[in-house]
Every structure is written in structure tokens, then in C-alpha cells.
Design a protein around this motif. Structure first.
Motif, PDB file in Angstrom:
ATOM      1  N   ARG A  58       3.115   5.990   6.472  1.00 31.19           N
ATOM      2  CA  ARG A  58       3.248   5.113   5.311  1.00 31.19           C
ATOM      3  C   ARG A  58       3.716   3.579   5.572  1.00 31.19           C
ATOM      4  NH1 ARG A  58       4.674   6.641  -0.638  1.00 31.19           N
ATOM      5  NH2 ARG A  58       4.160   8.725   0.371  1.00 31.19           N
ATOM      6  N   ARG A 117       0.849  -1.230   0.017  1.00 28.96           N
ATOM      7  CA  ARG A 117       0.173  -0.042  -0.005  1.00 28.96           C
ATOM      8  C   ARG A 117       0.861   1.302  -0.102  1.00 28.96           C
ATOM      9  NH1 ARG A 117      -4.109  -0.118   4.684  1.00 28.96           N
ATOM     10  NH2 ARG A 117      -4.805   1.502   3.743  1.00 28.96           N
ATOM     11  N   GLY A 118       0.528   2.334  -0.987  1.00 33.53           N
ATOM     12  CA  GLY A 118       1.118   3.231  -0.838  1.00 33.53           C
ATOM     13  C   GLY A 118       2.442   3.405  -1.753  1.00 33.53           C
TER      14      GLY A 118
END
Length: 243
Positions: free
Chosen positions: A163, A127-128
Motif C-alpha cells: 500500500r 489510493r487505498g
């Protein structure tokens, strides 16, 4: 004589008011025909021919039954959606909900990415992490000569704690992928390329090695200006003493 006069007056009055010219006679005839047609139409055409407006009260019970079943179906679907959401939120980090897998009763295993073996495409599953960030991670890994700990990902430019927290549970490292540097054979440029060896410290190491011919022990690094305990602990992971 008066009687005759009266009779003449009556006859004259009747002639003035109760006689019709041809035009008036035709109008009276047409009106009479219309009235006669209306009377015949009402007599010959039964009243049942005209339909009554529908009475929706006859369908009230059916409508109520349909609305009740529709509401139950909608409520059941809403509850099912909420339950799926709750189950998804309760899964550990890295678990991804998949509708096809859910219907078949099969759940995907948590995503685990090895920072030392993953290529840029595998890193983008996190993710990210987009293509540019994935390339940045690989470039830092090459300079570092392998990740020793997943927390070192925070050293990559642009990586923040928010993050990192999203993907920490999806990360692992194989420590045998770390490639130590021979402190007695490395060149100035090779050592300077490593992120843990800034210019001043790299210069100090080279001067020390030149004066003493070689490093007999890694602990001698503490004699270099700028090498504190924190930096020393990070350096020794990537150093070895060759013959």
C-alpha cells in the motif's frame, strides 16, 4: 328384331349412367360457376399484380460498403482506447486520467499530500486510504508530534509495503511541522505517549533525570538501558535540551 333389341339396351344404359337427379344437377352447376370464375379471374387480373420476392443481391454492394466503414470505425475506436490506456499506464504515480481534461488538452497535476498538514479528507485522496485509515494516520501524527520522513507512514498500524508503494510518490512532509520535546521538562505521561519511548525507556529517562537533576546533552540518552544506536537516531529528532 335383334337391332331393335340392341337399340333398347343402349338407350337403357344411357338412361342409367348419363342422367342426373336434381341434387347432382345443382352440384354440377355450382362447380361450373366456380371454374368459370377462376377462368375470368385469370383473364382479367394481370400477372404483374403479384409482387416478386425481393432480391437482396441488388443491395450487396451497399451492405458490403456499410460493413467495411463500420469495421474501420470500430477498429479506430479500439486503437484510440488502447492508446489512451498506454498513455495512462506510462504516467508517473499519482497522475490521474480525466476524460474531460483529456478532451480539453489539460492534464491534472500529480497529487501531492503533505502528511503534516493534510486533514482526513485530503488523506482519503490517496489510493487505498479510507476514512478509518486517514483518522489512524492523523492520530499517529499527533502522538509522533509530526512526521519527519514519509517512510514513517509504515509505522502506522495496518500500513504495509504494498500500500505504501502505491502512494509513496504522492507524499511529502514539511519538517518544520515537527515539534521537539524538552527532555528536561517533559512529564512521564507526555513522554510515554510518544511511540518512540516505551515504558521501560521512559522510566529510565525519568530516573536518570531525577538523579542528575537534568540532561546536559542529548547524547546522555545512550546511558539509558535499551537505547541502541537505531532507536537513538529516531529519538533525537523529537528531543531538545531546554534551559
Amino acid at each position: 328384331m335383334n337391332l331393335r333389341k340392341t337399340q333398347r339396351q343402349i338407350s337403357q344404359w344411357i338412361g342409367n349412367y348419363l342422367t342426373y337427379n336434381r341434387s347432382e344437377q345443382r352440384g354440377i352447376a355450382v362447380l361450373s360457376l366456380v371454374l368459370l370464375g377462376v377462368i375470368i379471374f385469370q383473364v382479367l387480373i394481370p400477372a404483374e399484380t403479384f409482387q416478386k420476392p425481393p432480391d437482396f443481391r441488388l443491395f450487396a454492394s451497399g451492405i458490403d460498403s456499410f460493413e467495411a466503414s463500420w469495421k474501420r470505425a470500430a477498429d479506430s475506436d479500439s486503437v484510440a482506447r488502447i492508446n489512451r490506456y498506454i498513455k495512462y499506464r506510462s504516467k508517473p504515480a499519482g497522475w490521474h486520467f480525466d476524460t474531460v481534461s483529456a478532451k480539453s488538452g489539460i492534464r491534472k497535476p500529480p497529487l501531492v499530500v503533505d502528511l503534516n498538514r493534510a486533514d482526513t479528507f485530503e488523506l482519503q485522496q490517496l489510493r487505498g486510504i479510507g476514512p478509518a485509515f486517514a483518522r489512524r494516520i492523523v492520530a499517529y501524527r499527533d502522538r509522533l508530534r509530526g512526521f519527519h520522513d514519509v517512510g514513517q507512514l509504515l509505522e502506522v498500524f495496518g500500513m504495509d509495503t504494498a500500500r505504501y508503494a502505491m502512494i509513496e510518490a504522492n507524499l511529502t512532509v514539511t519538517r518544520d511541522s515537527v515539534h521537539p520535546i524538552d527532555l528536561n521538562a517533559v512529564t512521564f505521561k507526555e513522554l510515554l505517549r510518544h511511540p518512540y519511548f516505551p515504558f521501560a525507556i521512559t522510566k529510565g529517562i525519568m530516573i536518570y533525570r531525577q538523579k542528575n537533576k537534568r540532561f546536559a546533552d542529548i547524547g546522555e540518552l545512550r546511558k539509558i538501558d535499551g537505547v541502541n544506536d537505531s532507536l537513538f537516531r529516531r529519538m533525537i529528532i523529537y528531543l531538545r535540551i531546554g534551559p
